[in-house]
Design an enzyme around this catalytic site. Structure first.
Site, short mmCIF file in Angstrom:
data_model
loop_
_atom_site.label_atom_id
_atom_site.label_comp_id
_atom_site.label_asym_id
_atom_site.label_seq_id
_atom_site.Cartn_x
_atom_site.Cartn_y
_atom_site.Cartn_z
CB CYS A 88 5.11 -17.78 -35.23
SG CYS A 88 6.43 -16.88 -36.01
CB ALA A 114 8.91 -13.79 -36.03
NE ARG A 126 10.56 -27.74 -29.65
CZ ARG A 126 11.37 -28.56 -30.30
NH1 ARG A 126 10.86 -29.48 -31.11
NH2 ARG A 126 12.68 -28.48 -30.16
NE ARG A 184 16.23 -17.27 -31.62
CZ ARG A 184 15.37 -18.12 -31.07
NH1 ARG A 184 14.45 -18.72 -31.82
NH2 ARG A 184 15.39 -18.38 -29.78
CE1 TYR A 210 10.62 -17.48 -41.86
CE2 TYR A 210 11.77 -17.70 -39.77
CZ TYR A 210 10.76 -18.08 -40.63
OH TYR A 210 9.87 -19.07 -40.28
C1 LIG Z 1 5.20 -22.70 -32.05
C2 LIG Z 1 6.57 -22.21 -32.36
C3 LIG Z 1 6.73 -20.97 -32.94
C4 LIG Z 1 8.03 -20.46 -33.18
N1 LIG Z 1 8.19 -19.18 -33.66
C5 LIG Z 1 9.42 -18.63 -33.69
C6 LIG Z 1 9.60 -17.25 -33.91
O1 LIG Z 1 8.65 -16.47 -34.02
N2 LIG Z 1 10.88 -16.77 -33.97
C7 LIG Z 1 11.97 -17.59 -33.79
O2 LIG Z 1 13.10 -17.12 -33.85
N3 LIG Z 1 11.81 -18.90 -33.52
C8 LIG Z 1 10.58 -19.43 -33.43
N4 LIG Z 1 10.42 -20.73 -33.08
C9 LIG Z 1 11.61 -21.50 -32.73
C10 LIG Z 1 11.81 -21.44 -31.22
O3 LIG Z 1 11.96 -20.11 -30.75
C11 LIG Z 1 13.02 -22.26 -30.80
O4 LIG Z 1 14.17 -21.70 -31.36
C12 LIG Z 1 12.91 -23.73 -31.25
O5 LIG Z 1 11.61 -24.21 -31.02
C13 LIG Z 1 13.91 -24.60 -30.52
O6 LIG Z 1 13.76 -24.42 -29.12
P1 LIG Z 1 12.95 -25.48 -28.19
O7 LIG Z 1 13.63 -26.81 -28.38
O8 LIG Z 1 13.09 -24.92 -26.80
O9 LIG Z 1 11.52 -25.51 -28.65
C14 LIG Z 1 9.15 -21.25 -32.86
C15 LIG Z 1 8.97 -22.53 -32.32
C16 LIG Z 1 7.71 -22.99 -32.04
C17 LIG Z 1 7.55 -24.34 -31.38
#
Ligand SMILES: Cc1cc2nc3c(=O)[nH]c(=O)nc-3n(C[C@H](O)[C@H](O)[C@H](O)COP(=O)(O)O)c2cc1C
Length: 387
Positions: free
Chosen positions: A48, A80, A347, A253, A205
């Site tokens: 997001c 999302a 990230r 997901r 959600y």
């Molecule tokens: C800025 C940001 C926005 C995110 N928005 C979503 C999203 O729109 N949909 C979703 O399923 N997860 C979202 N997440 C979760 C990530 O997709 C991911 O599952 C989570 O950060 C863990 O993965 P990572 O350790 O690689 O960051 C978001 C995470 C971050 C950091």
């Protein structure tokens, strides 16, 4: 502007890596999901941006997704994207509920396609009782009276926490309207030309909140047993499958664990994955947590990978995993070890938008890069061979 072409043959920076190394990277091996061929197992996880205008993508998304389009990931799943206006998390969340939303998102995706060889997926979502929230950088709490809040809906009138109002329990008309909204947004996503569509069934959600006993205490056919709680998400998935062409991957997901007593566990996730497979879905993406602010997932490296491994093994579904995957060797080990078929990262890609290029360097693999950037490596990566 010249249309981008993959430059795999023109760019061979790592002559010190032998052919055997090139052949052994599981991370850089291709995969097929339904009719979609992907060049490697690396996926940009949906993120997001909280920066849309009444659900419409804008120049921020043009830059952000344009950046991720050239990251080396074979698939970029955009954030999302909500199926109705009141289903957005924040005032800044993307939507796909209006013609304007569709036109603006189509503009951004057309731009990404002109500059990149990556494929693009979209995550369709409804925030349920986590809707009407502030952007994270505004505090991330429920919107206050002066912030144009809106009423939320959920399976049961159980507030998410942090002083939020309880959502209104969805009645039959709500269930039909939201299911149809998912279908309409899926049709719009197909028209835009997305390469994959993903249902958001995690992070607390709406659809996850139906599946979890923490947030679903209904006494009708949409609550109670595991089958009852899964019923609404499965109805939505089946209705979407009916309008998404068969060759186009439709996935979800899902939640590997609620990380709390009385919540969903990996057995529930296996059952859900099997049911989604039976409904014609093509993959699951395993995440976890988010059903209440109190449930804190572990944050150690690859914390969802053991859950994904079990879901993959037991369901036979193509499985993607996300969560604290950062290092290329770690990603490689997850795919090579058979824990998951694909790795998604969020990230790590914000931190290093060329993560896939650097991972390719480690394994002697190649990724498409725009010709404008060909002179970057390997001159500026003197330590690449040592990593
Ligand atoms: C800025 C940001 C926005 C995110 N928005 C979503 C999203 O729109 N949909 C979703 O399923 N997860 C979202 N997440 C979760 C990530 O997709 C991911 O599952 C989570 O950060 C863990 O993965 P990572 O350790 O690689 O960051 C978001 C995470 C971050 C950091």
């Amino acid at each position: 502007m010249a249309r981008f072409r993959p430059v795999a043959r023109a760019f061979r920076p790592f002559h010190h890596l032998n052919q055997a190394a090139k052949m052994t990277s599981a991370l850089f091996s291709p995969i097929r999901l339904a009719g979609l061929e992907l060049a490697n197992r690396i996926v940009v996880s949906p993120m997001c941006q909280y920066s849309a205008d009444d659900g419409c993508a804008n120049d921020w998304h043009l830059g952000h997704l344009g950046m991720l389009a050239n990251s080396g990931a074979s698939l970029v799943v955009i954030e999302a994207t909500h199926v109705e206006r009141h289903g957005r998390i924040t005032h800044g969340c993307l939507g796909l509920y209006s013609d304007d939303n569709e036109a603006e998102l189509a503009r951004v995706i057309a731009h990404c396609r002109r500059i990149s060889a990556a494929k693009f997926g979209i995550q369709l979502a409804h925030a349920g009782r986590k809707a009407s929230s502030q952007r994270p950088w505004q505090g991330g709490k429920g919107l206050g009276l002066g912030e144009d809040p809106w009423p939320t809906i959920g399976p049961s009138p159980i507030a998410f926490g942090d002083g939020r109002p309880a959502p209104r329990e969805m009645d039959a008309a709500d269930l039909t309207r939201v299911r149809d909204a998912f279908v309409n947004s899926a049709k719009r996503a197909v028209r835009i030309g997305f390469d994959a569509i993903e249902l958001h069934l995690a992070h607390g959600y709406l659809l996850h909140s139906f599946a979890s006993p923490i947030s679903n205490q209904r006494t009708d056919g949409y609550g109670g047993s595991r089958e009852g709680r899964m019923r609404y998400p499965l109805e939505v998935a089946a209705a979407m499958r009916a309008v998404v062409p068969n060759g186009l991957p439709l996935g979800a997901r899902i939640t590997g664990s609620d990380w709390m007593d009385g919540g969903l566990n990996v057995d529930d996730a296996v059952a859900l994955a099997k049911a989604l497979k039976a409904a014609g879905l093509d993959y699951v993406d395993v995440s976890s947590g988010g059903v209440t602010p109190a449930a804190v997932p572990p944050r150690d490296p690859g914390y969802n990978a053991p859950l994904a491994a079990m879901i993959k093994r037991e369901s036979g579904m193509a499985t993607r995993v996300v969560g604290m995957i950062v290092a290329p060797k770690q990603a490689e080990a997850i795919v090579a070890g058979g824990q998951a078929d694909q790795v998604a990262m969020a990230r790590a890609f914000l931190d290093d938008p060329h993560w896939g290029w650097h991972a390719a360097a480690e394994f002697g693999a190649e990724v498409p890069r725009p010709p404008q950037y060909q002179r970057a490596a390997p001159a500026v990566w003197p330590g690449a061979a040592m990593r």
